[in-house]
Structure formats: C-alpha cells, structure tokens
Design an enzyme around this catalytic site. Sequence first.
Site, PDB file in Angstrom:
ATOM      1  N   HIS A   1       0.830  -1.212   0.000  1.00  0.00           N
ATOM      2  CA  HIS A   1       0.000   0.000   0.000  1.00  0.00           C
ATOM      3  C   HIS A   1       0.861   1.258   0.000  1.00  0.00           C
ATOM      4  CE1 HIS A   1      -3.320   2.701   1.024  1.00  0.00           C
ATOM      5  NE2 HIS A   1      -2.566   3.194   1.994  1.00  0.00           N
TER       6      HIS A   1
ATOM      7  N   HIS B   1       1.111   5.063  -2.288  1.00  0.00           N
ATOM      8  CA  HIS B   1       1.488   6.423  -1.907  1.00  0.00           C
ATOM      9  C   HIS B   1       2.765   6.946  -2.577  1.00  0.00           C
ATOM     10  CE1 HIS B   1      -1.468   7.360   1.175  1.00  0.00           C
ATOM     11  NE2 HIS B   1      -1.334   6.147   1.686  1.00  0.00           N
TER      12      HIS B   1
ATOM     13  N   GLU C   1      -6.087   9.330  -0.062  1.00  0.00           N
ATOM     14  CA  GLU C   1      -6.356   7.888  -0.084  1.00  0.00           C
ATOM     15  C   GLU C   1      -7.279   7.465  -1.235  1.00  0.00           C
ATOM     16  OE1 GLU C   1      -5.044   5.461   1.428  1.00  0.00           O
ATOM     17  OE2 GLU C   1      -3.984   6.375   3.115  1.00  0.00           O
TER      18      GLU C   1
ATOM     19  N   SER D   1      -3.671   0.915  -4.835  1.00  0.00           N
ATOM     20  CA  SER D   1      -3.131  -0.340  -4.294  1.00  0.00           C
ATOM     21  C   SER D   1      -4.217  -1.387  -4.067  1.00  0.00           C
ATOM     22  CB  SER D   1      -2.399  -0.064  -2.973  1.00  0.00           C
ATOM     23  OG  SER D   1      -3.298   0.449  -1.990  1.00  0.00           O
TER      24      SER D   1
END
Length: 410
Positions: A261, A266, A306, A325
Amino acid sequence: MAPADTNPAPDPEPRTSLLIELRGDRPGALEAALKPFARHGVSLTHIESRPRRARTFDFYVDCDGESGEPAMTAVIAELRDAAVGVVVLDHKDVPWFPRHVAELDRIANNTLDAGDALQADHPGFADPAYRDRRALVDRLARSYRFGGEFPVVDYNDAENATWRDVYARLATLRRRYACSEYQRALADMERHCAFGSDRIPQGREVSDFLESRTGFRLRPVAGLLSPRDFLNGLAFRVFFSTQYIRHGSRPLYTPEPDVCHELLGHAPMFADAAFADLSQEIGLASLGAGDDDIERLARCYWHSIEFGLVREGGEYKAYGAGLLSSFGELEHACGASSPARFAGWDPETAAQQTYPVTEYQPVYFAAESLQDAKVRMRRYCESLPRPFYARYSSATDSIWVDRAVRRNTT
C-alpha cells in the site's frame, strides 16, 4: 493521543502577544502605536484589529521575543507612556505538536495497532513464522530515531513472491486507471531507485528518490498512528510508512496498510510537486488544531490522498493510494460499468462526508487536476479557525509560528 515525553524541549522562536487599545479614531493612531516596535528592533509577526465599542479599537499583536527582554520591556513602557492601553496576553494553549522534525520521534511509536499484535481475523494470526517476522520489522521501526540510518529489512523469498504477485496484478489496472502523474513517477522510480517487480524496494532507496524530487521523505513506523500524529508528520513533508508485508496466503487482501500500500499506492504520488504540496497543506493545518478540525482534515485526507480522483480526457483517473493499491476498489471506482457515485472535489463537503474502512467508498471526489485539488485544499485550510499560522522551513526542518503558543502535553 498525548506524547509520552512530558518534558519537551523549550519552544524555539519565543513570541509575545499584546492587546493594544487605541482610543479615538484620529488618523495615524495605529501607525504611531507601532513605531516603538521599529525603534527597538522588535519584529511583528501578526496583527489583527477588532472594533470594541464606539471610536475604540483593539489590536492583537504578536511579535518576536519574550515580554521580559529589554527591547520588549522598552516597547511596552513607551506605549504606556503614550497613554495607549497595553495588556500582555498569556500564551495560547494548544494541543501538543512537533516544532522540529526530530520531535517526530516522540509520536512515531504511538501506534494504535502495530507489529505482532494481530487480530484473530488477520490472515497471519495463526502463522507463527509470520508473527515472528512482524515482530522483527516492528522492532526495527521502533528503534529508528531522526538522523539515524533508515532500517533495512532483509525480505525473504516468500515476502518477495507476495510483492511480485501484487505488483503484477496491479500493473494492468494502473495502466488503465491511474492518473498520468502516477504513471510518470512510477516509470521514473523503476529507472532510478531499483523499484520494480523482482523484490520489495527498500524504504531508504525510495525515500532518497522522493526527497530529491519534492523534499518528501519516508519514515518507518510500526503501525497505524492517530490522525493527529499522522497528519502532523505531513507538515514536515514526512510520510509515516510501514515496512511489513501482508500475509502470503491472501496477496490480494490486507486489513491494514502494508508495504504494498505504501510503496505502490502512496510513494509514486509523492514524487509529484502538486500532490506533495496538497499533502503538506493538510499537515500544516493539523498543527495545534482542535479535535473537531482534526476529524475534518482526516476526512479530507481520506477523500483525496487515499481515495481521490482527477478528470483526464473525460474519464476518472485515480491518484489516491487506497485506490492505486486495491484491485477491487480501483475497478469499482474507475471501471467502465462503475456503479460508484462521484462528486466534484470540495474539501468543505468532503470534511463532512463519513467513510467506511472495510467497504467500497459510497462516493468519490474528483478534482479537475492535482493543482486544482491543492488550491482548493489550501483555501479550505485557510478558512479554518486555526490558532496560529504555521510555516515549514526546509532549511532548518522546523515549524515557524506567528503567535505565542504553549504546547499542551496533557
């Protein structure tokens, strides 16, 4: 969550706050009241006015230096000699926040759920080998301190195999649904920092690359932090990043942020300047903020960093890590037959929108561009009743504030 250390270092750049009452409305009254500051070399950092009653105004002034220092004492005395009302105000009490990047050490281990403390429904709960690996990675993250070497995790063959599976499964989807900034950044990372499908990249390599592009850095963390602590790190252009990987039995699922993730979702976006600035805007607004505003900012973070989307060529493209992700959610949000509901990016609306953690999002916010997302977030942050104005100095890795504040540790 209050930091464990109850003896913080003294705040840098001392401030004094004054309430100045000007009687009457004669021209030049304020200019005359401010001249003593210039004569005695006292720098003003903030000034605001409020009408008090007919023909009377109060001015709130913040300036460099402590009230007991000779220059400040001389200013106050001169104002009082001129029959100007002056009150030295107490420091404004605010929730504790880091003033220097080294103070992130005080919050980095305030994890809500970390390391080998797995819940019974976690895929690795009944796997002793996996729990041992999590405990090892947990210790590495907890032992890190500012200025030290970024911990290296010697990932084993099974962990690298899980990474390869996730990397390959996401490849087709991200080519189709990821925003152009993400795709460019990922291609650069594959060329310049040993980022690829063969093995799990080391956080140190990725962090060095990001810092060279936008000044953002990764910092190892053992698990989830409170929203306040996590957002505070963004003010310093620091992203708290886990290093453990999901359990190999379910490579397409994780109940928590993991290295897939962090690095596949990110990290590439932090190589984009507008995205990096967007993230830091949220972080700066979180410093010293009240609990209600922290919740609002956390929702803005969720719906942008997010799960945010941008419009490209009439289509929705993902820039949020929770999308980039996640195989299922990326298809759910961006697929041709998506049942999702969309709204234009409006931080004020996003700040009121609750969200599920274990289900697909009921609504996705789409900006016109990452620059648009940043500008709108900045305007929203400026509208919040912030206790002070904060500015980050990359030269000193510290936060400058314009008011006299006392950081509350209780």
